[in-house]
Design an enzyme around this catalytic site. Structure first.
Site, PDB file in Angstrom:
ATOM      1  N   LYS A 229      10.125  -2.513  -2.575  1.00 28.47           N
ATOM      2  CA  LYS A 229       9.810  -3.698  -1.507  1.00 28.47           C
ATOM      3  C   LYS A 229      11.217  -5.019  -1.858  1.00 28.47           C
ATOM      4  CE  LYS A 229       4.913  -2.471  -1.181  1.00 28.47           C
ATOM      5  NZ  LYS A 229       3.812  -3.082  -0.838  1.00 28.47           N
ATOM      6  N   ARG A 264       2.049   3.694  -6.583  1.00 29.46           N
ATOM      7  CA  ARG A 264       2.119   4.495  -5.144  1.00 29.46           C
ATOM      8  C   ARG A 264       3.813   4.037  -4.974  1.00 29.46           C
ATOM      9  NH1 ARG A 264       3.261   1.759  -0.090  1.00 29.46           N
ATOM     10  NH2 ARG A 264       2.446   3.391   1.857  1.00 29.46           N
TER      11      ARG A 264
HETATM   12  C1  7PJ Z   1       0.622  -0.567   0.173  1.00 29.65           C
HETATM   13  C2  7PJ Z   1       0.398   0.124   0.957  1.00 29.65           C
HETATM   14  C3  7PJ Z   1       0.753  -0.923  -0.666  1.00 29.65           C
HETATM   15  C4  7PJ Z   1      -1.028   0.028  -0.713  1.00 29.65           C
HETATM   16  C5  7PJ Z   1       1.993   0.454   2.958  1.00 29.65           C
HETATM   17  C6  7PJ Z   1       5.643  -0.539   1.953  1.00 29.65           C
HETATM   18  C7  7PJ Z   1       5.110  -0.766   3.058  1.00 29.65           C
HETATM   19  N1  7PJ Z   1      -1.305   0.388   0.281  1.00 29.65           N
HETATM   20  N2  7PJ Z   1       0.980   0.518   2.171  1.00 29.65           N
HETATM   21  N3  7PJ Z   1      -0.719  -0.819  -1.430  1.00 29.65           N
HETATM   22  N4  7PJ Z   1       2.246  -0.639   0.567  1.00 29.65           N
HETATM   23  N5  7PJ Z   1      -2.700   0.296  -0.616  1.00 29.65           N
HETATM   24  O1  7PJ Z   1       5.289   0.587   1.244  1.00 29.65           O
HETATM   25  O2  7PJ Z   1       6.516  -0.778   1.713  1.00 29.65           O
HETATM   26  O3  7PJ Z   1       1.604  -1.757  -1.424  1.00 29.65           O
HETATM   27  S1  7PJ Z   1       3.063  -0.052   3.642  1.00 29.65           S
END
Ligand code: 7PJ
Length: 295
Positions: A229, A264
């Site tokens: 990020k 994640r």
């Molecule tokens: C996240 C997401 C996160 C959850 C994305 C990226 C943007 N879902 N979807 N948490 N980020 N729950 O991966 O940079 O931080 S998309």
């Protein structure tokens, strides 16, 4: 300094997931949008996504997260039908994956379609605020990820503002747990996420990461997404997201130490390796870290 216990609430039961597994587990990110592969056929995209998900599980991911709508500012809008059309072939191809497939969506119609097609988790960056989402999620019976976001993806980074970011994100998540309860979704089905990078400055992200232990008070397991990020780029002076793995690992281990249940990530083998070493040193065998105690 006060002794703090960083213990996460148990994850909801999920296929292929050992409820006694030491925490945290890795969720591999699988991007099913065709942003980066313009011109490729849908069939090609689905095949690549299926391959990527399988490779992530082979590398130690406990689950994968499929997303078809890019939330990057300036990304081309995707209709709900396009979103469903991109997700369903991938879900079909992953029916025998043996691990939970989560779907990252803000749309009730998509939630219904993917639940019918075998999705095991609904991951909503708008915490089921979309029209009909609470009802769709409740009807699915699936575990839900509720994430905090200030504003809308297209504009959320223009001027994020809070009086007290930690208190406000905690209060928001508590209010969404209550909204879920009213819709018939039990707390035991809910996974919480402070939404790092979603309507937050670098300082807001750091404050939330420092305060992760406070989020355990909400009584749900925590999912943390920091992989590649922009706050990592800002602090490390690295404009290229693909070169932010070291910073991503540093933050992942910080979250692990504070009891995150799910990380994640884009870089699955690298994160699994980092966690293996962290766990070997500070896990239950060490007699030490409550963050990885069995629940
Ligand atoms: C996240 C997401 C996160 C959850 C994305 C990226 C943007 N879902 N979807 N948490 N980020 N729950 O991966 O940079 O931080 S998309």
């Amino acid at each position: 300094m006060m002794t703090r216990v960083f213990r996460s609430a148990p994850l909801p039961p999920l296929p292929g997931l050992d409820p006694d597994a030491a925490r945290p587990v890795v969720m591999g990110i699988v991007n099913v949008s065709d942003d980066s592969f313009s011109g490729d056929s849908l069939k090609g995209d689905a095949g690549r996504a299926i391959q990527q998900a399988r490779a992530q599980v082979a590398a130690g991911a406990a689950m994968v997260d499929l997303g078809a709508e890019s939330t990057r500012p300036g990304a081309a809008p995707v209709s709900v039908q396009q979103e469903i059309d991109r997700l369903l072939p991938v879900l079909e191809g992953l029916r025998d994956l043996g691990k939970p497939v989560s779907v990252d969506t803000r749309h009730a119609a998509t939630m219904r379609a993917v639940a019918a097609a075998g999705a095991a988790i609904l991951n909503d960056i708008s915490a089921l605020e979309g029209e009909g989402s609470l009802a769709a999620a409740a009807a699915s019976g699936l575990p839900i990820v509720l994430m905090h976001m200030q504003g809308e993806p297209g504009t959320m980074q223009s001027a994020p503002q809070y009086d007290d970011v930690v208190a406000e994100v905690l209060a928001y998540l508590e209010s969404r747990i209550a909204a879920c309860a009213a819709a018939g979704i039990a707390r035991a089905k809910i996974i919480l996420d402070p939404g790092i990078g979603f309507g937050k400055t670098v300082a807001h992200n750091l404050a939330l990461l420092r305060a992760l232990p406070r989020f355990h008070g909400l009584g749900c397991p925590l999912l943390i997404g920091v992989s590649r990020k922009s706050f990592i780029g800002a602090i490390a002076h690295e404009p290229d997201p693909a070169r932010r793995l070291p910073g991503s690992l540093a933050v992942a281990l910080h979250a692990a130490t504070r009891g995150a249940a799910i990380l994640r990530v884009h870089d699955v083998p690298e994160t699994v390796q980092a966690l293996a070493l962290w766990h070997a040193i500070s896990g239950p065998e060490s007699g030490g870290n409550p963050a990885v105690q069995k629940s």
